[in-house]
Design an enzyme around this catalytic site. Sequence first.
Site, mmCIF file in Angstrom:
data_model
loop_
_atom_site.group_PDB
_atom_site.id
_atom_site.type_symbol
_atom_site.label_atom_id
_atom_site.label_comp_id
_atom_site.label_asym_id
_atom_site.label_seq_id
_atom_site.Cartn_x
_atom_site.Cartn_y
_atom_site.Cartn_z
ATOM 1 N N ASP A 68 0.826 -1.213 0.000
ATOM 2 C CA ASP A 68 0.000 0.000 0.000
ATOM 3 C C ASP A 68 0.857 1.259 0.000
ATOM 4 O O ASP A 68 2.080 1.201 0.121
ATOM 5 C CB ASP A 68 -0.946 -0.016 1.218
ATOM 6 C CG ASP A 68 -0.235 -0.403 2.521
ATOM 7 O OD1 ASP A 68 0.999 -0.420 2.542
ATOM 8 O OD2 ASP A 68 -0.927 -0.684 3.510
ATOM 9 N N ASN A 137 -7.352 -2.447 14.415
ATOM 10 C CA ASN A 137 -8.758 -2.709 14.067
ATOM 11 C C ASN A 137 -8.890 -3.897 13.123
ATOM 12 O O ASN A 137 -9.938 -4.098 12.520
ATOM 13 C CB ASN A 137 -9.406 -1.461 13.447
ATOM 14 C CG ASN A 137 -8.736 -1.034 12.139
ATOM 15 O OD1 ASN A 137 -7.826 -1.695 11.653
ATOM 16 N ND2 ASN A 137 -9.193 0.075 11.577
ATOM 17 N N HIS A 139 -7.177 -4.399 10.321
ATOM 18 C CA HIS A 139 -6.907 -4.189 8.883
ATOM 19 C C HIS A 139 -5.618 -4.877 8.466
ATOM 20 O O HIS A 139 -4.682 -5.024 9.253
ATOM 21 C CB HIS A 139 -6.917 -2.702 8.509
ATOM 22 C CG HIS A 139 -5.742 -1.883 8.917
ATOM 23 N ND1 HIS A 139 -5.861 -0.693 9.598
ATOM 24 C CD2 HIS A 139 -4.416 -2.035 8.723
ATOM 25 C CE1 HIS A 139 -4.659 -0.169 9.794
ATOM 26 N NE2 HIS A 139 -3.763 -0.967 9.274
ATOM 27 N N GLU A 144 -9.460 -1.417 5.414
ATOM 28 C CA GLU A 144 -10.121 -1.075 6.677
ATOM 29 C C GLU A 144 -11.410 -1.896 6.849
ATOM 30 O O GLU A 144 -11.905 -2.486 5.886
ATOM 31 C CB GLU A 144 -10.464 0.418 6.663
ATOM 32 C CG GLU A 144 -9.250 1.343 6.587
ATOM 33 C CD GLU A 144 -8.497 1.489 7.904
ATOM 34 O OE1 GLU A 144 -8.452 0.531 8.704
ATOM 35 O OE2 GLU A 144 -7.954 2.589 8.138
#
Length: 264
Positions: A68, A137, A139, A144
């Site tokens: 990414d 979280n 990811h 996400e």
Amino acid sequence: MEVIVCEDAIAVGAHAAAYAVRIAKDVGPEVVLGVATGSSPLSTFEHIAQAVARGDVDLRHARAFALDEYVGIPYDHPLSYHDTIRRTVTEPFKLDPANVHVPDGNAQDLRHAGELYEAMIHDAGGIDVQFLGVGGNGHIGFNEPTSSLASRTRVKTLTVQTRRDNARFFAEGEQVPKHCVTQGLGTILEARHIVLVASGSGKAHAIRQLVEGPVTAMCPGSVLQLHPDVRVIVDVEAASELQLRDYYTDVQANLPSWQQLPTH
Ligand code: GLP
């Protein structure tokens, strides 16, 4: 999914590196690495760099694809993933920079940039071994919660929590970008082998959800349960919320011989 519990973050890195080096040697000189940013894989990368320096593995002809990149951050900004990958992977692994690719977060047409990136991975023959960390979280990459489980490389908006988590790396007054380009969950699932590393109690909840929770877009990493060859290598703190903790491979107690670490 094979869960391996190590004593600490350094042991996690040593273990993940030994595994990846074994794959690289099996595949041969043109192995295709899927590389990640964040603090989690750093110990793994340092151990691989040591293996390269010792001459245990030669990665000069290897290819690498990053997961990414932030949108709109200059390529040479020290927190861009272009620059991070150069410092943490390209140089220490002695890769040819021409063979290292990072999604283009400055492209005029970001949608097209995502499609091009997918085509480049495909043309390289796919990723042999994909390194992953995990966000608090759940990811992976920058996929996400609520990301499509079949998603491909595309633009995503970062959650408030991720921007807050990553703010610690940015200078005061500098804004964490709001958007990124990330390989999709469908893209990641096509890697032949996946090794996810995590350490520290801050990752315990995400690891529990990812390994033992339902497959759900609310914990994007849980999609790895659908992949036939995933190693989740964690330290005791990141493993602390696992319900089946005693069932998983414990590096101290019960390591199958093929996984034994080099003693140096
Ligand atoms: C970033 C990266 C992820 C990484 C995550 C966790 O958001 N895009 O690839 O896994 O952060 O980072 P850390 O390992 O520093 O906790």
